[in-house]
Design a protein around this motif. Structure first.
Motif, short mmCIF file in Angstrom:
data_model
loop_
_atom_site.label_atom_id
_atom_site.label_comp_id
_atom_site.label_asym_id
_atom_site.label_seq_id
_atom_site.Cartn_x
_atom_site.Cartn_y
_atom_site.Cartn_z
N UNK A 21 0.94 -1.36 0.00
CA UNK A 21 0.18 -0.04 0.03
C UNK A 21 0.79 1.28 0.14
N UNK A 22 1.96 1.21 0.84
CA UNK A 22 2.81 2.40 0.85
C UNK A 22 3.55 2.53 -0.57
N UNK A 23 4.05 1.52 -1.13
CA UNK A 23 4.69 1.62 -2.45
C UNK A 23 3.80 2.16 -3.58
N UNK A 24 2.50 1.80 -3.45
CA UNK A 24 1.42 2.19 -4.39
C UNK A 24 1.37 3.56 -4.20
N UNK A 28 2.08 6.81 -6.63
CA UNK A 28 1.07 7.68 -7.13
C UNK A 28 1.37 9.10 -7.02
N UNK A 29 2.43 9.43 -6.29
CA UNK A 29 2.92 10.72 -6.22
C UNK A 29 4.36 10.93 -6.76
N UNK A 30 4.66 10.12 -7.69
CA UNK A 30 5.88 10.22 -8.44
C UNK A 30 7.24 9.97 -7.76
N UNK A 31 7.01 9.21 -6.63
CA UNK A 31 8.37 9.08 -5.82
C UNK A 31 8.49 7.37 -6.00
N UNK A 32 9.87 7.11 -6.50
CA UNK A 32 10.33 6.00 -6.65
C UNK A 32 10.33 4.85 -5.45
N UNK A 369 -0.53 4.64 4.60
CA UNK A 369 -0.11 4.66 3.30
C UNK A 369 -0.07 5.97 2.50
N UNK A 370 -1.15 6.55 2.82
CA UNK A 370 -1.37 7.91 1.95
C UNK A 370 -0.69 8.88 2.93
N UNK A 371 -0.69 8.69 4.24
CA UNK A 371 0.23 9.58 5.24
C UNK A 371 1.46 9.76 4.92
N UNK A 377 6.75 12.70 0.18
CA UNK A 377 6.65 13.69 -1.41
C UNK A 377 6.98 15.18 -0.45
N UNK A 378 6.54 15.44 0.60
CA UNK A 378 6.56 17.25 1.03
C UNK A 378 7.95 17.23 1.34
N UNK A 379 8.76 15.95 2.02
CA UNK A 379 10.05 16.19 2.44
C UNK A 379 10.91 16.42 1.12
#
Length: 379
Positions: A21-24, A28-32, A369-371, A377-379
């Motif tokens: 879930x975290x990986x997905x 979804x936010x463009x983070x590998x 996962x979303x959090x 992504x924010x960091x």
């Protein structure tokens, strides 16, 4: 290098539902995100649970971000279907998963980010790390005196698959949580000769659903309410919906339901235990104290002679070796933070799946996962 250097991935340790879930969510936010899994396939723990197991949470409230569970799975999803869902989830989200790689230690990198020591001498550097190795990681067996010399068969619940090997046998199940309760019913339904259930602390028992309303939905509604209020309401509901089994050896708990949840004890969802105890097919007995040859000594001083003992005595998180030097664990070996929060001493190190919420594990994994993805992504 800076922690947010996009050339370095986020490493997710564990390809169970939380890690996937975290990986997905990260993807979804463009983070590998690179998922590292010590087994040879995703959802390894689910592949090895007992055959009878179903999610105690509804299909609709158990889906991970970005993929619904098929209606064909039914309301209470079977173990094998959970595995199928996790495989499909990894495929649909095109997750980058490396199997056969076990991470032994996580430490701060010399410049920035995190350094992972893994199988084969690998040294992997990531901008962030998500630990998702699971709530049920390492089977726990109490150090019962005399257990080593027990002449019967002693196994942990993690080794139990189905009742076939125990047909006609006298079996003692130790532990009255959801696993112990369900295995006891599975055994007696599957032809065991006698089944006893060793109980140290009487559990709260809930109907899985009442008039179509799932217990999980109630858990979601009351999660933020004051403990005394929930305890009073739960006590009233229990008296109306669950018979008093005291004369069968299973009294009502003295501590309130939500007070027990805060201590880490989740209520038992009834999948046949009430009827089995009422009918005498499953016999509650006192807790196990020790073993003497072929006998098991119980807390009330009685001795019984089961042929098989199934220890549904839980699991340990086993995080000490992985992150124990980072000051992120409490006295019981649990992460001090989870979801999108990180410890002040370990920015960029996240944890998911190390709580056992009344609102449902899969649901909380999806929220975590979303959090986590948002924070990374924010960091």
């Amino acid at each position: 290098m800076a922690t947010n250097d996009p050339t370095r991935p986020v490493y997710v340790i564990g390809a169970g539902p939380g890690g996937l879930a975290v990986a997905a969510a990260l993807r979804g936010r463009g983070v590998r995100a690179v998922v590292l899994e010590k087994a040879d396939a995703v959802g390894d723990s689910w592949r090895h649970h007992y055959d009878r197991l179903r999610l105690h949470t509804t299909r609709r409230l158990s889906a991970l971000p970005g993929l619904k569970m098929p209606r064909s799975f039914g309301r209470w999803v079977a173990r094998a279907d959970v595995v199928r869902y996790l495989e499909k989830y990894a495929e649909v989200h095109e997750l980058e998963i490396v199997t056969g790689v076990e991470v032994s230690t996580v430490e701060r990198a010399e410049q920035d980010g995190w350094l992972l020591h893994a199988t084969g001498g690998r040294r992997l550097t990531g901008r962030a790390v998500v630990v998702a190795t699971g709530y049920n990681h390492t089977p726990y067996l109490p150090e019962w005196p005399g257990a080593d010399a027990y002449t019967g068969t002693l196994l942990h619940a993690g080794q139990y698959r189905n009742p076939a090997p125990y047909t006609g046998k006298d079996v003692l199940v130790v532990g009255s949580g959801n696993t112990g309760a369900e295995i006891a019913v599975d055994l007696i339904d599957g032809g065991a000769g006698r089944v006893r259930l060793a109980v140290r602390t009487p559990p709260h028992i809930l109907r899985r659903s009442t008039a179509g309303w799932p217990a999980q939905a109630s858990g979601i509604l009351v999660r933020r309410l004051p403990v005394p209020l929930v305890d009073r309401a739960a006590g009233a509901v229990a008296r109306l919906s669950v018979p008093d089994l005291s004369d069968k050896g299973l009294p009502r708990p003295e501590t309130g339901l939500y007070a027990r949840v805060r201590e880490g004890a989740i209520p038992v969802q009834d999948v046949g235990l009430i009827a089995a105890v009422q009918s005498g097919r499953v016999e509650p007995v006192a807790a196990v104290e020790s073993f003497e040859g072929a006998k098991v000594v119980l807390a009330d001083g009685s001795r019984i002679s089961p042929e098989v003992v199934v220890a549904a005595t839980g699991y340990r998180r086993a995080l000490e070796g992985l992150v124990g030097e980072l000051g992120v664990l409490d006295g019981r070996g649990r992460p001090t933070v989870h979801g999108g929060r990180t410890a002040p001493t370990a920015p960029g190190l996240y944890f998911t799946g190390f709580t056992n919420p009344i609102s449902g594990m899969f649901r909380e994994l999806a929220i975590d996962a979303e959090k986590i993805a948002k924070a990374v992504a924010r960091s």
